[in-house]
Design an enzyme around this catalytic site. Structure first.
Site, mmCIF file in Angstrom:
data_model
loop_
_atom_site.group_PDB
_atom_site.id
_atom_site.type_symbol
_atom_site.label_atom_id
_atom_site.label_comp_id
_atom_site.label_asym_id
_atom_site.label_seq_id
_atom_site.Cartn_x
_atom_site.Cartn_y
_atom_site.Cartn_z
ATOM 1 N N ASN A 9 0.859 -1.186 0.000
ATOM 2 C CA ASN A 9 0.000 0.000 0.000
ATOM 3 C C ASN A 9 0.898 1.240 0.000
ATOM 4 O O ASN A 9 1.507 1.559 1.011
ATOM 5 C CB ASN A 9 -0.888 -0.033 1.264
ATOM 6 C CG ASN A 9 -1.691 1.237 1.434
ATOM 7 O OD1 ASN A 9 -1.836 2.030 0.506
ATOM 8 N ND2 ASN A 9 -2.214 1.434 2.640
ATOM 9 N N TRP A 10 0.934 1.910 -1.149
ATOM 10 C CA TRP A 10 1.844 3.064 -1.280
ATOM 11 C C TRP A 10 1.266 4.319 -0.633
ATOM 12 O O TRP A 10 1.946 5.352 -0.561
ATOM 13 C CB TRP A 10 2.140 3.331 -2.762
ATOM 14 C CG TRP A 10 2.863 2.219 -3.459
ATOM 15 C CD1 TRP A 10 3.288 1.028 -2.905
ATOM 16 C CD2 TRP A 10 3.265 2.178 -4.836
ATOM 17 N NE1 TRP A 10 3.916 0.256 -3.856
ATOM 18 C CE2 TRP A 10 3.917 0.939 -5.061
ATOM 19 C CE3 TRP A 10 3.127 3.055 -5.911
ATOM 20 C CZ2 TRP A 10 4.433 0.569 -6.302
ATOM 21 C CZ3 TRP A 10 3.645 2.693 -7.159
ATOM 22 C CH2 TRP A 10 4.296 1.460 -7.339
ATOM 23 N N LYS A 11 0.027 4.271 -0.218
ATOM 24 C CA LYS A 11 -0.634 5.436 0.408
ATOM 25 C C LYS A 11 -0.471 6.682 -0.480
ATOM 26 O O LYS A 11 -0.490 6.565 -1.693
ATOM 27 C CB LYS A 11 -0.085 5.662 1.824
ATOM 28 C CG LYS A 11 -0.060 4.382 2.652
ATOM 29 C CD LYS A 11 0.160 4.635 4.103
ATOM 30 C CE LYS A 11 0.395 3.323 4.817
ATOM 31 N NZ LYS A 11 0.285 3.424 6.243
ATOM 32 N N HIS A 97 -9.344 0.509 5.352
ATOM 33 C CA HIS A 97 -7.999 0.755 5.893
ATOM 34 C C HIS A 97 -8.114 1.695 7.092
ATOM 35 O O HIS A 97 -8.945 2.607 7.100
ATOM 36 C CB HIS A 97 -7.094 1.361 4.817
ATOM 37 C CG HIS A 97 -5.660 1.419 5.269
ATOM 38 N ND1 HIS A 97 -5.179 2.445 6.052
ATOM 39 C CD2 HIS A 97 -4.624 0.555 5.088
ATOM 40 C CE1 HIS A 97 -3.895 2.212 6.321
ATOM 41 N NE2 HIS A 97 -3.541 1.075 5.745
ATOM 42 N N GLU A 99 -6.489 4.167 8.073
ATOM 43 C CA GLU A 99 -6.381 5.611 7.827
ATOM 44 C C GLU A 99 -7.693 6.157 7.266
ATOM 45 O O GLU A 99 -8.043 7.320 7.498
ATOM 46 C CB GLU A 99 -5.189 5.890 6.899
ATOM 47 C CG GLU A 99 -3.889 5.760 7.678
ATOM 48 C CD GLU A 99 -2.728 5.180 6.903
ATOM 49 O OE1 GLU A 99 -2.732 5.248 5.674
ATOM 50 O OE2 GLU A 99 -1.804 4.648 7.556
ATOM 51 N N GLU A 169 -4.729 -5.365 10.987
ATOM 52 C CA GLU A 169 -3.749 -4.288 11.107
ATOM 53 C C GLU A 169 -3.981 -3.533 12.415
ATOM 54 O O GLU A 169 -4.817 -2.617 12.462
ATOM 55 C CB GLU A 169 -3.893 -3.317 9.936
ATOM 56 C CG GLU A 169 -3.645 -3.955 8.589
ATOM 57 C CD GLU A 169 -3.167 -2.916 7.584
ATOM 58 O OE1 GLU A 169 -2.047 -3.050 7.091
ATOM 59 O OE2 GLU A 169 -3.911 -1.964 7.324
ATOM 60 N N GLY A 175 2.748 2.245 10.552
ATOM 61 C CA GLY A 175 3.611 3.408 10.308
ATOM 62 C C GLY A 175 4.327 3.904 11.539
ATOM 63 O O GLY A 175 4.883 4.999 11.537
ATOM 64 N N SER A 215 4.006 -2.127 10.191
ATOM 65 C CA SER A 215 5.462 -2.053 10.248
ATOM 66 C C SER A 215 6.142 -3.369 9.875
ATOM 67 O O SER A 215 7.165 -3.729 10.462
ATOM 68 C CB SER A 215 5.919 -1.552 11.629
ATOM 69 O OG SER A 215 5.374 -0.269 11.875
ATOM 70 N N GLY A 236 3.024 -1.161 4.249
ATOM 71 C CA GLY A 236 2.980 0.255 3.904
ATOM 72 C C GLY A 236 4.380 0.758 3.585
ATOM 73 O O GLY A 236 4.886 0.597 2.480
ATOM 74 N N GLY A 237 5.038 1.337 4.581
ATOM 75 C CA GLY A 237 6.334 1.991 4.397
ATOM 76 C C GLY A 237 7.349 1.158 3.621
ATOM 77 O O GLY A 237 8.001 1.661 2.699
#
Ligand code: PEP
Length: 253
Positions: A9-11, A97, A99, A169, A175, A215, A236-237
């Site tokens: 997930n590149w957000k 998600h 966020e 998650e 993150g 993470s 993610g990151g």
């Protein structure tokens, strides 16, 4: 036997050039494994879906969207429809998600509508659930996850449920650099599988893939996926660096 599934997930990251470079590097670096031993998807921002889709076309890497709207077309400024996503080659779509739940304010009911809309259009939802830190500290993890799953999957048939990937998650691990321990992840994943078995049936629960997200990185991927109920990772990151993401894909294989 559940095929491991790694999704990146590149957000709200990358630009037109770096998105395509990253996609090409992921496709090249996972050529022997993606779509074979491991299912792999990249999930870029909307505006780069088409170019990233072209960059991974013909490789084993699939394309996913970070969100979708519940209506098919019309006066819904800023939103995106299932047909638009399919038009540019999307197979997967994130639903719920954290966020979107906690920054944008999506409710379980809206997540359910999005997930149902995606399924009706033939997209494959990655349905995210997870607790806030205060909910974990208050021993409410199972209660929160149960409510998110029951409400999020309301009206979803067993046949459609076969197309859903779940992603556990814990919000406190997203993150933040904090990762759930393999034991903590396994405990919740086993709980989720039992819940799916109660809501549907045992056979379906055994088939359902449950990713862990929070993470994840090359250094912890193998241990997390070594747990019996962890079937892959939503990343993610670490999905923004081809080398790290490929390291995670390899750990899944
Ligand atoms: C995510 O956004 O789904 C996620 C798991 O992010 P990160 O890996 O950066 O914690």
């Amino acid at each position: 036997m559940r095929t491991p599934f790694i999704a990146g997930n590149w957000k709200m990251n990358t630009d037109s050039q770096s998105a395509v470079e990253l996609a090409k590097a992921v496709a090249a670096g996972s050529v022997d494994i993606a779509g074979k031993a491991v299912d792999v998807a990249v999930i870029p921002p909307f505006v780069y879906l088409q170019s990233v889709g072209q960059a991974v076309a013909g490789s084993g890497v699939a394309l996913g969207s970070q969100d979708v709207y519940t209506e098919s077309k019309g006066a819904f400024t800023g939103e995106i429809s299932t047909s638009m996503l399919k038009d540019v080659g999307c197979e997967y779509v994130l639903c719920g998600h954290s966020e979107r739940r906690h920054v944008i304010g999506e409710t379980n009911e809206l997540v359910n509508k999005k997930l149902s809309t995606a399924l009706a259009a033939g997209l494959l939802p990655i349905f995210c659930v997870g607790e806030l830190i205060e909910q974990r500290q208050g021993d409410k993890t199972e209660q929160v996850v149960t409510e998110q799953i029951k409400k999020g999957l309301a009206g979803v048939s067993a046949e459609d449920m076969e197309k859903v990937t779940l992603a556990y998650e814990p919000v406190w691990a997203i993150g933040t650099g904090l990762t759930a321990t393999p034991d903590q992840a396994q405990q919740v994943h086993a709980f989720i599988r039992k819940l799916i078995s109660e809501l549907y049936n045992e056979q379906l629960a055994e088939k359902t893939r449950i990713q862990y997200g929070g993470s994840a990185k090359p250094g912890n991927a193998a241990e997390l996926m070594g747990q019996p109920d962890v079937d892959g990772l939503l990343v993610g990151g670490a999905s923004l660096k081809a080398e790290d993401f490929i390291g995670i894909i390899n750990a899944a294989g």
